[in-house]
Write an enzyme that holds these catalytic residues in place. Structure first.
Site, PDB file in Angstrom:
ATOM      1  N   ASN A   1      36.630  46.759  34.628  1.00 40.30           N
ATOM      2  CA  ASN A   1      37.360  48.015  34.851  1.00 40.30           C
ATOM      3  C   ASN A   1      36.383  49.013  35.455  1.00 40.30           C
ATOM      4  O   ASN A   1      35.496  49.512  34.760  1.00 40.30           O
ATOM      5  CB  ASN A   1      37.904  48.518  33.497  1.00 40.30           C
ATOM      6  CG  ASN A   1      38.453  49.931  33.586  1.00 40.30           C
ATOM      7  OD1 ASN A   1      38.730  50.438  34.664  1.00 40.30           O
ATOM      8  ND2 ASN A   1      38.609  50.575  32.431  1.00 40.30           N
TER       9      ASN A   1
ATOM     10  N   LYS B   1      36.965  51.930  36.508  1.00 42.62           N
ATOM     11  CA  LYS B   1      37.357  53.325  36.243  1.00 42.62           C
ATOM     12  C   LYS B   1      37.322  54.130  37.549  1.00 42.62           C
ATOM     13  O   LYS B   1      37.621  53.570  38.599  1.00 42.62           O
ATOM     14  CB  LYS B   1      36.457  53.931  35.169  1.00 42.62           C
ATOM     15  CG  LYS B   1      36.303  53.003  33.949  1.00 42.62           C
ATOM     16  CD  LYS B   1      35.754  53.691  32.754  1.00 42.62           C
ATOM     17  CE  LYS B   1      35.496  52.654  31.668  1.00 42.62           C
ATOM     18  NZ  LYS B   1      35.297  53.200  30.366  1.00 42.62           N
TER      19      LYS B   1
ATOM     20  N   HIS C   1      45.026  51.837  28.327  1.00 47.61           N
ATOM     21  CA  HIS C   1      43.592  52.006  28.087  1.00 47.61           C
ATOM     22  C   HIS C   1      43.390  53.263  27.243  1.00 47.61           C
ATOM     23  O   HIS C   1      44.118  54.255  27.401  1.00 47.61           O
ATOM     24  CB  HIS C   1      42.851  52.127  29.425  1.00 47.61           C
ATOM     25  CG  HIS C   1      41.365  52.068  29.269  1.00 47.61           C
ATOM     26  ND1 HIS C   1      40.631  53.152  28.863  1.00 47.61           N
ATOM     27  CD2 HIS C   1      40.490  51.047  29.420  1.00 47.61           C
ATOM     28  CE1 HIS C   1      39.342  52.800  28.791  1.00 47.61           C
ATOM     29  NE2 HIS C   1      39.241  51.521  29.123  1.00 47.61           N
TER      30      HIS C   1
HETATM   31  C1  PEP Z   1      36.501  49.865  29.178  1.00 50.20           C
HETATM   32  O1  PEP Z   1      36.520  50.802  29.958  1.00 50.20           O
HETATM   33  O2  PEP Z   1      37.538  49.221  28.969  1.00 50.20           O
HETATM   34  C2  PEP Z   1      35.257  49.527  28.505  1.00 50.20           C
HETATM   35  C3  PEP Z   1      35.274  48.587  27.611  1.00 50.20           C
HETATM   36  O3  PEP Z   1      34.140  50.233  28.877  1.00 50.20           O
HETATM   37  P1  PEP Z   1      32.614  49.890  28.487  1.00 50.20           P
HETATM   38  O4  PEP Z   1      32.412  48.416  28.752  1.00 50.20           O
HETATM   39  O5  PEP Z   1      31.786  50.731  29.403  1.00 50.20           O
HETATM   40  O6  PEP Z   1      32.433  50.211  27.048  1.00 50.20           O
END
Ligand code: PEP
Length: 248
Positions: free
Chosen positions: A9, A11, A93
């Site tokens: 992801n 983002k 999410h």
């Molecule tokens: C996410 O955004 O779903 C996530 C798990 O982020 P991170 O791996 O940075 O904790």
């Protein structure tokens, strides 16, 4: 047999050219993996990544509108996502729940719509630190699953991926211990078994997410019920994401 699925992801990171570069690099580093690999770039990069014709890497979106079309300024519909060639969509999410007020009901609507139009929803659930400290993790996650799956029929369940993401572990560097993560994921599978039966529950893939990195991927993936990972920060660099995908 459940084929593990590891999804990145991104983002709100990467311009189109940065996404193309990362997509190409990831395609290279995951070549010999037997894991299903998905990247979820920003909407703006989906078409460009799709045009690359990557063979090992599938595409997912990070969100979608709960309506098919209409006067919803700024939203992106399931049909538009299908158009880009993406196959997955993350729904619920914790950042969407926390920052944009998404409820379990909205998550459910999105999941149903995704399934109706041939996209695989990756349904995210997970507790906050306060909920964990209060001993509410199980109850909370069971409720999130029951509400997210409302109206999803038995034949559709294997099209769904669940991501268990404790909110306190997302982007914090804190990871649930592999055993704790597995225990919650077992609870999720039992909840699905109660709703749909053991056979269906034994087929659905359930990921762990929350500060997954090359150093902890193998331990997490070794657990009986963890079928993959949803990776945020560590999916931005092809080398790190590749090391997670190649956890074996
Ligand atoms: C996410 O955004 O779903 C996530 C798990 O982020 P991170 O791996 O940075 O904790």
């Amino acid at each position: 047999m459940r084929i593990p699925i590891i999804a990145g992801n991104w983002k709100m990171h990467k311009t189109i050219s940065e996404a193309i570069e990362a997509g190409r690099e990831i395609e290279q580093v995951v070549q010999s993996s037997d894991v299903e690999v998905v990247i979820c770039p920003p909407f703006t990069a989906l078409s460009a990544l799709s045009a690359l014709g990557l063979t090992k890497v599938k595409l997912g979106a990070q969100n979608m509108c709960a309506e098919v079309a209409g006067a919803y300024t700024g939203e992106v519909s399931v049909l538009m996502l299908r158009d880009t060639g993406c196959q997955y969509v993350v729904v619920g999410h914790s950042e969407r729940r926390e920052l944009y007020g998404e409820t379990d009901e909205l998550v459910n609507q999105k999941a149903l719509l995704a399934l109706e139009h041939g996209l695989h929803p990756i349904i995210c659930v997970g507790e906050t630190l306060a909920q964990r400290k209060a001993g509410e993790t199980e109850r909370l996650v069971i409720g999130q699953i029951e509400r997210a799956f409302t109206g999803i029929n038995k034949a559709q369940v294997h099209e769904v991926v669940v991501a268990y993401e404790p909110v306190w572990a997302i982007g914090t560097g804190e990871t649930a211990s592999a055993e704790d993560a597995n225990a919650v994921i077992v609870t999720i599978r039992q909840t699905i078994a109660k709703l749909y039966g053991d056979d269906v529950a034994s087929e659905i893939r359930i990921q762990y997410g929350g500060s997954v990195k090359p150093a902890n991927a193998r331990e997490l993936m070794k657990q009986s019920d963890i079928d993959g990972a949803l990776v945020g920060g560590a999916s931005l660099q092809a080398e790190d994401f590749g090391a997670i995908v190649n956890y074996k």
